[in-house]
Write a protein that holds these residues in place. Sequence first.
Motif, PDB file in Angstrom:
ATOM      1  N   ALA A 114      52.974  30.939 -18.084  1.00  0.00           N
ATOM      2  CA  ALA A 114      52.056  31.812 -18.817  1.00  0.00           C
ATOM      3  C   ALA A 114      50.778  32.049 -18.021  1.00  0.00           C
ATOM      4  CB  ALA A 114      51.730  31.197 -20.182  1.00  0.00           C
ATOM      5  N   TYR A 115      50.274  31.006 -17.373  1.00  0.00           N
ATOM      6  CA  TYR A 115      49.111  31.166 -16.503  1.00  0.00           C
ATOM      7  C   TYR A 115      49.420  32.140 -15.369  1.00  0.00           C
ATOM      8  CZ  TYR A 115      45.814  27.604 -18.193  1.00  0.00           C
ATOM      9  OH  TYR A 115      44.890  26.898 -18.923  1.00  0.00           O
ATOM     10  N   ALA A 116      50.623  32.045 -14.810  1.00  0.00           N
ATOM     11  CA  ALA A 116      50.999  32.930 -13.708  1.00  0.00           C
ATOM     12  C   ALA A 116      50.982  34.385 -14.156  1.00  0.00           C
ATOM     13  CB  ALA A 116      52.386  32.550 -13.182  1.00  0.00           C
ATOM     14  N   VAL A 117      51.562  34.655 -15.323  1.00  0.00           N
ATOM     15  CA  VAL A 117      51.568  36.028 -15.846  1.00  0.00           C
ATOM     16  C   VAL A 117      50.141  36.510 -16.070  1.00  0.00           C
ATOM     17  CG1 VAL A 117      52.234  37.480 -17.800  1.00  0.00           C
ATOM     18  CG2 VAL A 117      53.841  35.794 -16.902  1.00  0.00           C
ATOM     19  N   GLY A 118      49.320  35.650 -16.682  1.00  0.00           N
ATOM     20  CA  GLY A 118      47.936  36.034 -16.937  1.00  0.00           C
ATOM     21  C   GLY A 118      47.172  36.342 -15.668  1.00  0.00           C
ATOM     22  N   ASN A 119      47.381  35.544 -14.633  1.00  0.00           N
ATOM     23  CA  ASN A 119      46.658  35.764 -13.382  1.00  0.00           C
ATOM     24  C   ASN A 119      47.125  37.016 -12.657  1.00  0.00           C
ATOM     25  OD1 ASN A 119      44.762  33.558 -13.271  1.00  0.00           O
ATOM     26  ND2 ASN A 119      46.491  32.179 -12.979  1.00  0.00           N
ATOM     27  N   ILE A 120      48.415  37.326 -12.754  1.00  0.00           N
ATOM     28  CA  ILE A 120      48.920  38.561 -12.155  1.00  0.00           C
ATOM     29  C   ILE A 120      48.269  39.774 -12.822  1.00  0.00           C
ATOM     30  CG2 ILE A 120      50.959  40.030 -11.927  1.00  0.00           C
ATOM     31  CD1 ILE A 120      52.588  37.474 -11.528  1.00  0.00           C
ATOM     32  N   ILE A 121      48.217  39.737 -14.159  1.00  0.00           N
ATOM     33  CA  ILE A 121      47.608  40.852 -14.892  1.00  0.00           C
ATOM     34  C   ILE A 121      46.118  40.956 -14.578  1.00  0.00           C
ATOM     35  CG2 ILE A 121      47.110  41.786 -17.194  1.00  0.00           C
ATOM     36  CD1 ILE A 121      49.653  40.407 -18.171  1.00  0.00           C
ATOM     37  N   ARG A 122      45.447  39.816 -14.498  1.00  0.00           N
ATOM     38  CA  ARG A 122      44.019  39.821 -14.179  1.00  0.00           C
ATOM     39  C   ARG A 122      43.760  40.431 -12.808  1.00  0.00           C
ATOM     40  NH1 ARG A 122      42.822  33.614 -15.836  1.00  0.00           N
ATOM     41  NH2 ARG A 122      42.425  33.885 -18.067  1.00  0.00           N
ATOM     42  N   GLY A 123      44.608  40.083 -11.840  1.00  0.00           N
ATOM     43  CA  GLY A 123      44.427  40.630 -10.497  1.00  0.00           C
ATOM     44  C   GLY A 123      44.511  42.139 -10.486  1.00  0.00           C
ATOM     45  N   ASP A 124      45.489  42.684 -11.217  1.00  0.00           N
ATOM     46  CA  ASP A 124      45.616  44.142 -11.300  1.00  0.00           C
ATOM     47  C   ASP A 124      44.420  44.759 -12.020  1.00  0.00           C
ATOM     48  OD1 ASP A 124      48.008  44.086  -9.974  1.00  0.00           O
ATOM     49  OD2 ASP A 124      49.241  44.089 -11.786  1.00  0.00           O
ATOM     50  N   ALA A 125      43.958  44.077 -13.074  1.00  0.00           N
ATOM     51  CA  ALA A 125      42.815  44.593 -13.825  1.00  0.00           C
ATOM     52  C   ALA A 125      41.559  44.617 -12.968  1.00  0.00           C
ATOM     53  CB  ALA A 125      42.589  43.754 -15.081  1.00  0.00           C
ATOM     54  N   LEU A 126      41.379  43.575 -12.156  1.00  0.00           N
ATOM     55  CA  LEU A 126      40.179  43.507 -11.323  1.00  0.00           C
ATOM     56  C   LEU A 126      40.201  44.563 -10.222  1.00  0.00           C
ATOM     57  CD1 LEU A 126      37.628  41.746 -11.263  1.00  0.00           C
ATOM     58  CD2 LEU A 126      38.702  40.400  -9.461  1.00  0.00           C
ATOM     59  N   ASP A 127      41.401  44.948  -9.767  1.00  0.00           N
ATOM     60  CA  ASP A 127      41.499  46.028  -8.789  1.00  0.00           C
ATOM     61  C   ASP A 127      41.000  47.348  -9.374  1.00  0.00           C
ATOM     62  OD1 ASP A 127      42.481  44.417  -6.817  1.00  0.00           O
ATOM     63  OD2 ASP A 127      44.590  44.836  -7.251  1.00  0.00           O
ATOM     64  N   ARG A 128      41.224  47.520 -10.673  1.00  0.00           N
ATOM     65  CA  ARG A 128      40.788  48.739 -11.346  1.00  0.00           C
ATOM     66  C   ARG A 128      39.320  48.699 -11.749  1.00  0.00           C
ATOM     67  NH1 ARG A 128      44.410  52.192 -13.968  1.00  0.00           N
ATOM     68  NH2 ARG A 128      42.701  52.545 -15.446  1.00  0.00           N
ATOM     69  N   TRP A 129      38.856  47.497 -12.092  1.00  0.00           N
ATOM     70  CA  TRP A 129      37.523  47.384 -12.713  1.00  0.00           C
ATOM     71  C   TRP A 129      36.895  46.070 -12.253  1.00  0.00           C
ATOM     72  CZ3 TRP A 129      36.012  45.149 -17.928  1.00  0.00           C
ATOM     73  CH2 TRP A 129      34.787  45.644 -18.365  1.00  0.00           C
ATOM     74  N   SER A 130      35.980  46.138 -11.318  1.00  0.00           N
ATOM     75  CA  SER A 130      35.400  44.941 -10.707  1.00  0.00           C
ATOM     76  C   SER A 130      34.284  44.349 -11.576  1.00  0.00           C
ATOM     77  CB  SER A 130      34.852  45.278  -9.315  1.00  0.00           C
ATOM     78  OG  SER A 130      34.366  44.109  -8.686  1.00  0.00           O
ATOM     79  N   GLU A 131      34.696  43.807 -12.713  1.00  0.00           N
ATOM     80  CA  GLU A 131      33.754  43.176 -13.646  1.00  0.00           C
ATOM     81  C   GLU A 131      34.346  41.852 -14.119  1.00  0.00           C
ATOM     82  OE1 GLU A 131      30.803  44.020 -14.351  1.00  0.00           O
ATOM     83  OE2 GLU A 131      30.628  46.120 -13.747  1.00  0.00           O
ATOM     84  N   PRO A 132      34.300  40.803 -13.275  1.00  0.00           N
ATOM     85  CA  PRO A 132      34.951  39.544 -13.638  1.00  0.00           C
ATOM     86  C   PRO A 132      34.402  38.877 -14.898  1.00  0.00           C
ATOM     87  CG  PRO A 132      33.574  39.285 -11.681  1.00  0.00           C
ATOM     88  CD  PRO A 132      33.685  40.754 -11.935  1.00  0.00           C
ATOM     89  N   LEU A 133      33.091  38.945 -15.106  1.00  0.00           N
ATOM     90  CA  LEU A 133      32.524  38.292 -16.289  1.00  0.00           C
ATOM     91  C   LEU A 133      32.907  39.034 -17.567  1.00  0.00           C
ATOM     92  CD1 LEU A 133      28.968  37.218 -15.075  1.00  0.00           C
ATOM     93  CD2 LEU A 133      31.021  35.823 -15.345  1.00  0.00           C
TER      94      LEU A 133
END
Length: 289
Positions: free
Chosen positions: A160-179
């Motif tokens: 589940a962590y792996a899936v979440g991190n994959i999705i987060r990586g794609d999201a951060l590529d689109r929108w560079s707002e980690p916080l």
Amino acid sequence: MGDLLAVLALLLFAGNAFVVRAAAAHLGQRVGFLVALVANVVVAAVLVAVQLAVRSEPLRIDPFAVGMFAVAGVFAGYLGRRGYFRTVETIGPSRASAIQNSSPAFALVLGWLLLGERLGPVELACMGGVLLGLYLASGRLAGGAVPWREIGVGLFSAAAYAVGNIIRGDALDRWSEPLLGALAGAVAATVVYALLHRPAWSEVAGPRRPRRGLALWLLSGALTIGGQASVIASTAYLPVSVAVAISAATPMVVIPVSVLLLANRERVRPRTAVGAVLIAAGVAGLLLV
């Protein structure tokens, strides 16, 4: 910078393993997990407020990326963390952390199954090392063998962590707002937990709760959201798989601390340490090939 952020996440997650074990002894996870999730939201909101107060560039909202961060929060913040916290309580921080260290390998397997990425002989050999490491790291508890059900829970949480991190990586590529992404994930995880475990809300407001237990669960929430935000931020400089591998290497901290500083209360045997090293080596091999 990316390496420093990933190492910071590693230290925060490693510290949290011991905090969760101590917190669960004073206040059960049914209520404690909700307290930690609420702390996630509060701490993330404070960090976002500070960031918005000091930044000069205007804020741009990407609704699709926010949604991706929210979905990632359900996988990592609710499913992954819930399972991990349970294994920390049942089989101990050292074994739970060793199993959790397989998360990057799950990310590569998911890429193979869902994205058609190819796994050659070297990758398969590294996966074999990870599987052998998982077997050894499970070890034995003082009262007998580690229940395979708990191993399964740990592996599910790692996936589940792996899936979440994959999705987060794609999201951060689109929108560079980690916080802001971390805040969206924390809110989503809290909402899902509240909907699926409604009695927990009334229990929080019910009889008086142990102050030490509440304080420890609040600390756990602060540590996990700090680690999560650090991992997300590190992926702006590092590949997602590398950032996750560094931050997931908690056995390299948890096992020595447990053995040397905590008088080996978990009764960690050499095979557990060997298993943790095999998992780390297998993951490192998968990342380098």
